[in-house]
Design a protein around this motif. Structure first.
Motif, PDB file in Angstrom:
ATOM      1  N   ASP A  48       0.879  -1.174   0.000  1.00  0.00           N
ATOM      2  CA  ASP A  48       0.000   0.000   0.000  1.00  0.00           C
ATOM      3  C   ASP A  48       0.913   1.219   0.000  1.00  0.00           C
ATOM      4  O   ASP A  48       1.784   1.358   0.871  1.00  0.00           O
ATOM      5  N   ILE A  49       0.708   2.093  -0.974  1.00  0.00           N
ATOM      6  CA  ILE A  49       1.586   3.246  -1.141  1.00  0.00           C
ATOM      7  C   ILE A  49       0.755   4.524  -1.090  1.00  0.00           C
ATOM      8  O   ILE A  49      -0.278   4.621  -1.753  1.00  0.00           O
ATOM      9  N   THR A  50       1.223   5.471  -0.298  1.00  0.00           N
ATOM     10  CA  THR A  50       0.607   6.791  -0.243  1.00  0.00           C
ATOM     11  C   THR A  50       1.690   7.818  -0.542  1.00  0.00           C
ATOM     12  O   THR A  50       2.737   7.836   0.103  1.00  0.00           O
ATOM     13  N   VAL A  51       1.437   8.634  -1.556  1.00  0.00           N
ATOM     14  CA  VAL A  51       2.360   9.706  -1.915  1.00  0.00           C
ATOM     15  C   VAL A  51       1.705  11.016  -1.512  1.00  0.00           C
ATOM     16  O   VAL A  51       0.578  11.319  -1.916  1.00  0.00           O
ATOM     17  N   THR A  52       2.430  11.792  -0.704  1.00  0.00           N
ATOM     18  CA  THR A  52       1.926  13.049  -0.178  1.00  0.00           C
ATOM     19  C   THR A  52       2.700  14.211  -0.791  1.00  0.00           C
ATOM     20  O   THR A  52       3.929  14.171  -0.885  1.00  0.00           O
ATOM     21  N   HIS A  53       1.966  15.229  -1.200  1.00  0.00           N
ATOM     22  CA  HIS A  53       2.555  16.469  -1.692  1.00  0.00           C
ATOM     23  C   HIS A  53       1.698  17.600  -1.113  1.00  0.00           C
ATOM     24  O   HIS A  53       0.472  17.542  -1.181  1.00  0.00           O
ATOM     25  N   PRO A  54       2.302  18.642  -0.531  1.00  0.00           N
ATOM     26  CA  PRO A  54       1.511  19.685   0.131  1.00  0.00           C
ATOM     27  C   PRO A  54       0.562  20.441  -0.798  1.00  0.00           C
ATOM     28  O   PRO A  54      -0.475  20.920  -0.346  1.00  0.00           O
ATOM     29  N   ASP A  55       0.895  20.554  -2.068  1.00  0.00           N
ATOM     30  CA  ASP A  55       0.038  21.307  -2.990  1.00  0.00           C
ATOM     31  C   ASP A  55      -1.000  20.443  -3.708  1.00  0.00           C
ATOM     32  O   ASP A  55      -2.110  20.897  -3.968  1.00  0.00           O
ATOM     33  N   THR A  56      -0.632  19.219  -4.034  1.00  0.00           N
ATOM     34  CA  THR A  56      -1.542  18.371  -4.821  1.00  0.00           C
ATOM     35  C   THR A  56      -2.279  17.340  -3.992  1.00  0.00           C
ATOM     36  O   THR A  56      -3.156  16.653  -4.509  1.00  0.00           O
ATOM     37  N   LEU A 145      15.576   3.359  -7.745  1.00  0.00           N
ATOM     38  CA  LEU A 145      15.064   2.152  -7.123  1.00  0.00           C
ATOM     39  C   LEU A 145      13.564   1.996  -7.313  1.00  0.00           C
ATOM     40  O   LEU A 145      13.079   0.922  -7.656  1.00  0.00           O
ATOM     41  N   PHE A 146      12.837   3.048  -7.063  1.00  0.00           N
ATOM     42  CA  PHE A 146      11.386   2.921  -7.025  1.00  0.00           C
ATOM     43  C   PHE A 146      10.689   3.552  -8.216  1.00  0.00           C
ATOM     44  O   PHE A 146       9.489   3.797  -8.181  1.00  0.00           O
ATOM     45  N   GLY A 147      11.442   3.792  -9.284  1.00  0.00           N
ATOM     46  CA  GLY A 147      10.853   4.401 -10.473  1.00  0.00           C
ATOM     47  C   GLY A 147       9.681   3.628 -11.045  1.00  0.00           C
ATOM     48  O   GLY A 147       8.785   4.210 -11.633  1.00  0.00           O
ATOM     49  N   GLY A 148       9.642   2.334 -10.853  1.00  0.00           N
ATOM     50  CA  GLY A 148       8.528   1.536 -11.363  1.00  0.00           C
ATOM     51  C   GLY A 148       7.334   1.470 -10.428  1.00  0.00           C
ATOM     52  O   GLY A 148       6.238   1.118 -10.859  1.00  0.00           O
ATOM     53  N   ILE A 149       7.538   1.801  -9.135  1.00  0.00           N
ATOM     54  CA  ILE A 149       6.412   1.722  -8.201  1.00  0.00           C
ATOM     55  C   ILE A 149       5.965   3.075  -7.666  1.00  0.00           C
ATOM     56  O   ILE A 149       4.918   3.156  -7.034  1.00  0.00           O
ATOM     57  N   LEU A 150       6.748   4.117  -7.909  1.00  0.00           N
ATOM     58  CA  LEU A 150       6.359   5.459  -7.485  1.00  0.00           C
ATOM     59  C   LEU A 150       6.092   6.311  -8.716  1.00  0.00           C
ATOM     60  O   LEU A 150       6.816   6.224  -9.709  1.00  0.00           O
ATOM     61  N   PRO A 151       5.085   7.148  -8.665  1.00  0.00           N
ATOM     62  CA  PRO A 151       4.801   8.017  -9.821  1.00  0.00           C
ATOM     63  C   PRO A 151       5.893   9.070  -9.965  1.00  0.00           C
ATOM     64  O   PRO A 151       6.664   9.304  -9.034  1.00  0.00           O
ATOM     65  N   PRO A 152       5.955   9.712 -11.112  1.00  0.00           N
ATOM     66  CA  PRO A 152       6.931  10.799 -11.271  1.00  0.00           C
ATOM     67  C   PRO A 152       6.705  11.859 -10.199  1.00  0.00           C
ATOM     68  O   PRO A 152       5.566  12.165  -9.833  1.00  0.00           O
ATOM     69  N   ALA A 153       7.797  12.403  -9.678  1.00  0.00           N
ATOM     70  CA  ALA A 153       7.690  13.439  -8.641  1.00  0.00           C
ATOM     71  C   ALA A 153       7.061  14.690  -9.246  1.00  0.00           C
ATOM     72  O   ALA A 153       7.211  14.982 -10.425  1.00  0.00           O
ATOM     73  N   THR A 154       6.357  15.424  -8.401  1.00  0.00           N
ATOM     74  CA  THR A 154       5.695  16.628  -8.865  1.00  0.00           C
ATOM     75  C   THR A 154       6.631  17.816  -8.923  1.00  0.00           C
ATOM     76  O   THR A 154       6.284  18.835  -9.477  1.00  0.00           O
ATOM     77  N   GLY A 155       7.807  17.699  -8.331  1.00  0.00           N
ATOM     78  CA  GLY A 155       8.788  18.789  -8.384  1.00  0.00           C
ATOM     79  C   GLY A 155       8.611  19.781  -7.250  1.00  0.00           C
ATOM     80  O   GLY A 155       7.815  19.619  -6.359  1.00  0.00           O
ATOM     81  N   ILE A 156       9.392  20.825  -7.327  1.00  0.00           N
ATOM     82  CA  ILE A 156       9.427  21.838  -6.257  1.00  0.00           C
ATOM     83  C   ILE A 156       8.254  22.787  -6.395  1.00  0.00           C
ATOM     84  O   ILE A 156       7.837  23.182  -7.403  1.00  0.00           O
TER      85      ILE A 156
END
Length: 156
Positions: A48-56, A145-156
């Motif tokens: 189970d993966i949760t990606v957090t970004h303050p803006d999105t 390492l996790f390029g296949g399981i994590l989405p592209p980063a949203t950037g700064i």
């Protein structure tokens, strides 16, 4: 005393349930796996993966790999097959289970506020790790390492 009809039913039921000699003459679309659980190119893992970004905000999804099957539940720009292929990498397995190395020297490059929390199981091992992009090591983990399981980063 049981009736002959009940005994016949139980006998037929036991024979049909206990038989492992099932063939697939329909072109390979059998629901019965060809080998034991874990046979195939993928590991046995559910994350189970949760990606957090303050803006999105947060996105959450689940990757499930069962040796010969790959499943991705959630709306994320990844494919189940590429995620399970990435999980088959020994370096990825080690990082997921052991976490980030304690004595790691990292560049002070900021890659953005993205944080990924990954929990679940890989084979019989528990996974509970976090990947962020606060330095060069985190950026490398995210992309290499996790390029296949994590989405592209949203950037700064």
């Amino acid at each position: 005393m049981r009736s002959p009809a009940v005994l016949l039913f139980l006998t037929l039921f036991a024979v049909s349930c206990g038989s492992s000699d099932v063939s697939d003459s329909g072109g390979g679309n059998s629901m019965i796996p060809d080998g034991p659980l874990g046979a195939g190119p993928y590991p046995v893992a559910t994350l189970d993966i949760t990606v957090t970004h303050p803006d999105t905000g947060d996105i959450s999804y689940t990757i499930s790999c069962l040796g010969d099957t790959a499943t991705l539940l959630g709306d994320v720009p990844l494919s189940a097959e590429s995620a399970c292929t990435a999980l088959a990498n020994a370096d990825v397995r080690t990082r997921l289970i052991d976490g980030a190395p304690a004595e790691q020297i990292c560049t002070k490059i900021y890659g953005g506020p993205d944080i990924a929390t990954i929990v679940g199981t890989y084979d019989s091992d528990r996974v509970n790790t976090t990947v962020d992009r606060s330095n060069g090591c985190g950026i490398d983990d995210w992309e290499r390492l996790f390029g296949g399981i994590l989405p592209p980063a949203t950037g700064i």
